[in-house]
Design a protein around this motif. Structure first.
Motif, PDB file in Angstrom:
ATOM      1  N   LYS A 217       0.831  -1.200   0.000  1.00 47.83           N
ATOM      2  CA  LYS A 217       0.000   0.000   0.000  1.00 47.83           C
ATOM      3  C   LYS A 217       0.871   1.257   0.000  1.00 47.83           C
ATOM      4  O   LYS A 217       1.781   1.396   0.807  1.00 47.83           O
ATOM      5  N   PRO A 218       0.631   2.207  -0.925  1.00 42.73           N
ATOM      6  CA  PRO A 218       1.441   3.437  -0.977  1.00 42.73           C
ATOM      7  C   PRO A 218       1.358   4.230   0.317  1.00 42.73           C
ATOM      8  O   PRO A 218       0.307   4.281   0.975  1.00 42.73           O
TER       9      PRO A 218
ATOM     10  N   SER B 192       2.394   7.475   0.240  1.00 50.22           N
ATOM     11  CA  SER B 192       2.286   8.868  -0.198  1.00 50.22           C
ATOM     12  C   SER B 192       1.060   9.027  -1.079  1.00 50.22           C
ATOM     13  O   SER B 192       0.819   8.215  -1.976  1.00 50.22           O
ATOM     14  N   ALA B 193       0.304  10.075  -0.817  1.00 49.61           N
ATOM     15  CA  ALA B 193      -0.849  10.373  -1.678  1.00 49.61           C
ATOM     16  C   ALA B 193      -0.400  11.041  -2.972  1.00 49.61           C
ATOM     17  O   ALA B 193      -1.137  11.059  -3.958  1.00 49.61           O
TER      18      ALA B 193
ATOM     19  N   ARG C 125       0.786  10.451  -8.439  1.00 44.32           N
ATOM     20  CA  ARG C 125      -0.015   9.897  -9.538  1.00 44.32           C
ATOM     21  C   ARG C 125       0.045  10.808 -10.767  1.00 44.32           C
ATOM     22  O   ARG C 125       0.352  11.979 -10.672  1.00 44.32           O
TER      23      ARG C 125
ATOM     24  N   THR D 112       4.050   5.307  -5.434  1.00 41.10           N
ATOM     25  CA  THR D 112       2.633   5.614  -5.662  1.00 41.10           C
ATOM     26  C   THR D 112       2.315   5.548  -7.152  1.00 41.10           C
ATOM     27  O   THR D 112       1.288   4.986  -7.561  1.00 41.10           O
ATOM     28  N   TRP D 113       3.192   6.104  -7.973  1.00 43.77           N
ATOM     29  CA  TRP D 113       3.004   6.059  -9.431  1.00 43.77           C
ATOM     30  C   TRP D 113       3.106   4.625  -9.937  1.00 43.77           C
ATOM     31  O   TRP D 113       2.273   4.162 -10.725  1.00 43.77           O
TER      32      TRP D 113
ATOM     33  N   TYR E 177       2.640   1.858  -8.359  1.00 46.16           N
ATOM     34  CA  TYR E 177       1.495   1.075  -7.863  1.00 46.16           C
ATOM     35  C   TYR E 177       0.344   1.164  -8.853  1.00 46.16           C
ATOM     36  O   TYR E 177      -0.236   0.144  -9.258  1.00 46.16           O
ATOM     37  N   ASP E 178       0.008   2.390  -9.255  1.00 47.64           N
ATOM     38  CA  ASP E 178      -1.078   2.587 -10.219  1.00 47.64           C
ATOM     39  C   ASP E 178      -0.760   1.923 -11.552  1.00 47.64           C
ATOM     40  O   ASP E 178      -1.617   1.283 -12.171  1.00 47.64           O
TER      41      ASP E 178
END
Length: 665
Positions: free
Chosen positions: A500-501, A503-504, A507, A558-559, A561-562
Motif C-alpha cells: 500500500k502506498p 504517499s498520496a 499519480r 505511488t506512481w 502502484y497505479d
C-alpha cells in the motif's frame, strides 16, 4: 573581520610615520584603524574618502619560497575597508568603494571600482532560447535550474512569471550596495579591471582581463577559480566553478562546479551544475546539469539541454532567414549529438536519444525516448527505443553521479540521475500506444511508417515494441521488488499492507525540470500558490524543489502502484502469491534480456574492426595482443564484468523474493 567597536583615529606620530613611508591622505581624520594598528607595512599609499584599516601581522609565503608581509604598498584607496592580515600591493590605478576581508592577497591590479549602487549581476535579464526576447530569465545568486525552467518555459502563465520576476527583483534590491565586497581569504592577482564585482570567500581571481557587474560565489568548501584572460560581464558565477583560459561570458549564469575554459564563448546563456564547456560557442542556451561541449567547431544555440554530450561540429540553426532568430529547440535529458550533426529548429528530441547527421524537418520525438535519429537521403529516420540496448547509455548513467564535482553543502540544483523513472517510463508507455496505433492504421507488414516528420522502418518499430516492453517490465518489477524487500511475510495480508502506498502524491504524469523529476500535479500546486501570492520568497520555492527531490522514491512507488495495476490488469490490494511470482519471473526475463543485449553491444568494441590501427607492424596475433595490452581482454573489462555480475545478482534477487512468497501460495 574588523571589530568596528575597536576602531580609533590615527595618532599624530602614526600619521608622521605613514608620511615618512611615502603615504598621503586627502584627510587623515577620515582614516580609522583598529586599536593595535601598526603602520610600518603601509608604504607609498594614497588615501581618500573614508578608510578603515585592520592589523597587518601575517607573513605570506608564495610559490618558490618568496615571503611577503601583509600590508598595503604602492596603491591608491578611496572609500575602502581593509581587513586583518591582508596584502595589497602594486595597484596601478586605484581601488574605490570596496570592503575587503581578512587574509586576502591583492597584487598587480589595474582598477577595482564600484560606482553608484550596484546589484552585482543580480536581476540581469538573460534572453535564453529566444535571442529576440520573450523568455528572459532574470538571474540571481541562488538560481536553480528548476526555477529557471519555470521562468523560461511557462510563459502561458503570466501571473506566475510576474510574481517570480518580482521576487528576483526584490532579491536584487536587497543585495544592492554602493560598495563592493571581497570576502575572506580571497586572492586577486594580475587582473585588469574589476568593476562592480562581489567576490565570495576563498575565491581566486588571477590573470583575467575584465570582470564587470557580476557575482563570484565561493566558500571554503567550494572555492571558485577565475583564470587567465577571462572576460565576463553581467554574470553570476556559482561556488566551485572554474572559468579560465580566455573564456568570454556575457549575460550568463554559471552553475555550481561548472568548467568553462579554453576560449569558450557564451552569451545570454544559463549553464547549470557540472556543465563542461571548452573551445566552442553557446548562444541563448539553457544548459541543464551535465551538459558537455568540448570541441572548437561546436555551436549550441537557442536550445534546451541536460546531460547532453555534444560531438565535434554539433550545430543548430534558430532561424530560417525569415523573421530572424526566433526558433528554439529542446533536446531532452541524456541525449548525444554525433560529430557534424545538425538540427534545424524548431525541433524536439526525446530523452536519451542519439542524433546523427543533418535534420531539417522539424521533428518531435519527445514521446520516443532512447531512440536514434539518423539522416538518410535528406530524411530523418527514427529508430525508437534502440538506445536501451546501447552500452554507452548505461555507461553514461553510471558516470554522472561519479562526476558530480559539487562540494558546496548548499546545492542549488536538485538532480535525479535515474535512467528509468516515472518520467521516462510514462513516455515509453505512450510510445508503445503510438507505435501500435501506427501498425493498426498502416498495417503490420508495412516497410515504413511516418511519425512527426520522421520515418520508422517496420523492423525498427517491431524491435522498439519489444525493447520498450522489456524496459517497462524492468522498471515496474524493480519497484515491486524494492517495495517487498527485507520482510519475511507470514500472510498475504502482510504483503498487501506493505504494498500500500504511503504517499498520496505521485499519480499522473511526471516532468523533468532540468534535472529534478517530479509529478506534474505537485508542480501545478506550487504554481497555483505562487500565482495566489501564498509564497513570499525564493527560498520557499527552492525548499519545495528540495522536498520533491527528497521524497522521490516514496512518490515513485505511488506512481508505480497505479501503473502495475493498469499495465498488467491486476489489483495489488488483493494480488495473489502466484501473480507476484509471475511478475518477478517477467522482471527477471526483461532485466537479463536487456543485460544480454548490452553484453552483445559491448562485444562490438572488441571486434576485429575495432582493432584497426593496433599492432601496426605485426600479424593478426600481434594486433590482438597489442589491443589487449591497451584495452584489456573483453571478459575482464570492468563494464563487461559488471554486466555479468548484474545478471547473477538480479536473478538471485528475484529468486530470493520468490522463495519468500512461495509459502503463501
Amino acid at each position: 573581520m574588523i571589530d568596528t567597536e575597536d576602531l580609533r583615529k590615527l595618532r599624530p606620530q602614526e600619521i608622521a610615520a605613514l608620511e615618512a613611508n611615502g603615504c598621503s591622505a586627502e584627510s587623515w581624520d577620515n582614516i580609522w584603524v583598529v586599536s593595535a594598528f601598526r603602520g610600518e607595512y603601509v608604504v607609498n599609499v594614497r588615501f581618500s574618502g573614508l578608510i578603515v584599516l585592520g592589523l597587518f601581522k601575517k607573513e605570506f609565503t608564495f610559490p618558490g619560497g618568496v615571503k611577503k608581509h601583509s600590508g598595503i604598498r604602492n596603491a591608491t584607496l578611496h572609500n575602502c575597508q581593509v581587513g586583518n592580515n591582508t596584502l595589497i600591493e602594486d595597484v596601478h590605478n586605484y581601488i574605490a568603494n570596496y570592503v575587503i576581508g581578512d587574509e586576502c592577497i591583492i597584487q598587480n591590479v589595474n582598477v577595482m571600482i564600484v560606482e553608484g549602487e550596484a546589484s552585482f549581476g543580480n536581476n540581469v535579464l538573460v534572453s535564453v532560447l529566444n535571442e529576440t526576447g520573450g523568455r528572459e530569465v532574470p538571474i540571481y545568486g541562488g538560481l536553480s535550474a528548476s526555477l529557471a525552467y519555470l521562468i523560461a518555459l511557462y510563459r502561458h502563465r503570466p501571473e506566475l512569471i510576474d510574481r517570480l520576476q518580482s521576487l528576483i527583483a526584490k532579491y536584487a534590491e536587497d543585495v544592492s550596495l554602493e560598495y563592493g565586497i571581497v570576502g575572506d581569504y580571497v586572492k586577486i592577482t594580475n587582473v585588469g579591471t574589476l568593476r562592480s564585482v562581489w567576490i565570495g570567500d576563498y575565491a581566486t581571481v588571477e590573470n583575467c582581463t575584465r570582470l564587470a557587474n557580476g557575482t563570484i560565489r565561493s566558500n571554503e568548501k567550494a572555492p571558485t577559480y577565475i583564470g587567465d584572460s577571462v572576460i565576463a560581464e553581467d554574470f553570476i558565477i556559482s561556488s566551485g566553478a572554474v572559468v579560465a583560459d580566455a573564456a568570454k561570458i556575457i549575460r550568463c549564469f554559471i552553475g555550481q562546479a561548472c568548467h568553462v575554459t579554453h576560449n569558450f564563448s557564451a552569451h545570454d546563456s544559463l549553464l547549470f551544475s557540472n556543465c563542461t564547456f571548452e573551445n566552442g560557442e553557446a548562444c541563448a542556451i539553457f544548459a541543464g546539469p551535465f551538459t558537455v561541449s568540448m570541441h572548437k567547431s561546436s555551436l549550441l544555440i537557442a536550445g534546451m539541454y541536460s546531460f547532453l554530450n555534444a560531438g565535434s561540429g554539433s550545430n543548430q540553426s534558430n532561424h530560417m532567414y525569415k523573421l530572424g532568430p526566433i526558433h528554439q529547440g529542446i533536446v531532452e535529458r541524456g541525449s548525444k549529438t554525433t560529430s557534424d550533426s545538425y538540427i534545424l529548429w524548431p525541433a524536439r528530441v526525446g530523452a536519451f536519444s542519439l542524433v546523427m547527421g543533418r535534420h531539417h524537418h522539424h521533428s518531435d520525438t519527445s514521446d520516443m525516448p532512447f531512440s536514434y535519429l539518423i539522416e538518410k537521403d535528406d530524411e530523418t529516420y527514427l529508430v525508437p527505443g534502440v538506445n536501451l540496448r546501447s552500452v554507452g547509455t548505461i555507461r553514461d548513467a553510471q558516470k554522472w553521479p561519479k562526476r558530480d564535482k559539487r562540494t558546496d553543502p548548499e546545492r542549488l540544483d536538485m538532480i535525479n540521475y535515474n535512467l528509468l523513472s516515472p518520467y521516462t517510463i510514462y513516455k515509453m508507455m505512450k510510445a508503445v500506444g503510438i507505435l501500435k496505433n501506427l501498425q493498426e492504421l498502416v498495417g503490420e507488414t508495412s516497410e515504413v511508417y511516418y511519425y512527426q516528420n520522421t520515418r520508422i522502418k517496420g523492423s525498427s518499430l517491431r524491435t522498439a515494441l519489444e525493447l520498450y516492453g522489456m524496459a517497462i517490465n524492468k522498471f515496474l518489477g524493480n519497484s515491486l521488488i524494492k517495495r517487498l524487500e527485507g520482510t519475511l511475510f507470514r500472510s498475504m495480508d502482510e504483503v498487501w499492507a506493505q504494498l500500500k502506498p504511503t504517499s498520496a502524491e505521485g499519480r499522473g504524469e511526471w516532468l523533468d525540470l532540468s534535472g529534478l523529476i517530479l509529478p506534474r500535479e505537485e508542480l501545478d500546486k506550487l504554481i497555483q500558490k505562487i500565482e495566489n501570492g501564498d509564497i513570499h520568497s525564493l527560498d520557499e520555492i527552492e525548499r519545495f524543489f528540495a522536498t520533491m527531490h527528497s521524497r522521490y522514491y516514496d512518490m515513485e512507488w505511488t506512481w508505480a502502484y497505479d501503473k502495475l495495476e493498469e499495465y498488467y490488469g491486476i489489483s495489488l490490494s488483493s494480488i495473489s502469491a502466484e501473480q507476484i511470482i509471475e511478475l518477478v519471473r517477467r522482471w527477471q526475463d526483461s532485466v537479463i534480456g536487456l543485460d544480454n543485449l548490452l553484453y552483445k553491444d559491448a562485444k562490438k568494441e572488441f571486434s576485429l574492426t575495432s582493432m584497426t590501427g593496433f599492432g601496426v607492424d605485426g600479424s593478426d596475433k600481434e594486433k590482438q595482443e597489442d589491443f589487449e595490452g591497451v584495452r584489456g581482454a573483453f571478459e575482464s573489462n570492468p563494464f563487461v564484468t559488471a554486466v555479468k555480475e548484474h545478471i547473477i545478482a538480479k536473478r538471485a534477487l528475484g529468486d530470493e523474493l520468490i522463495d519468500r512468497i512461495t509459502p503463501l501460495m
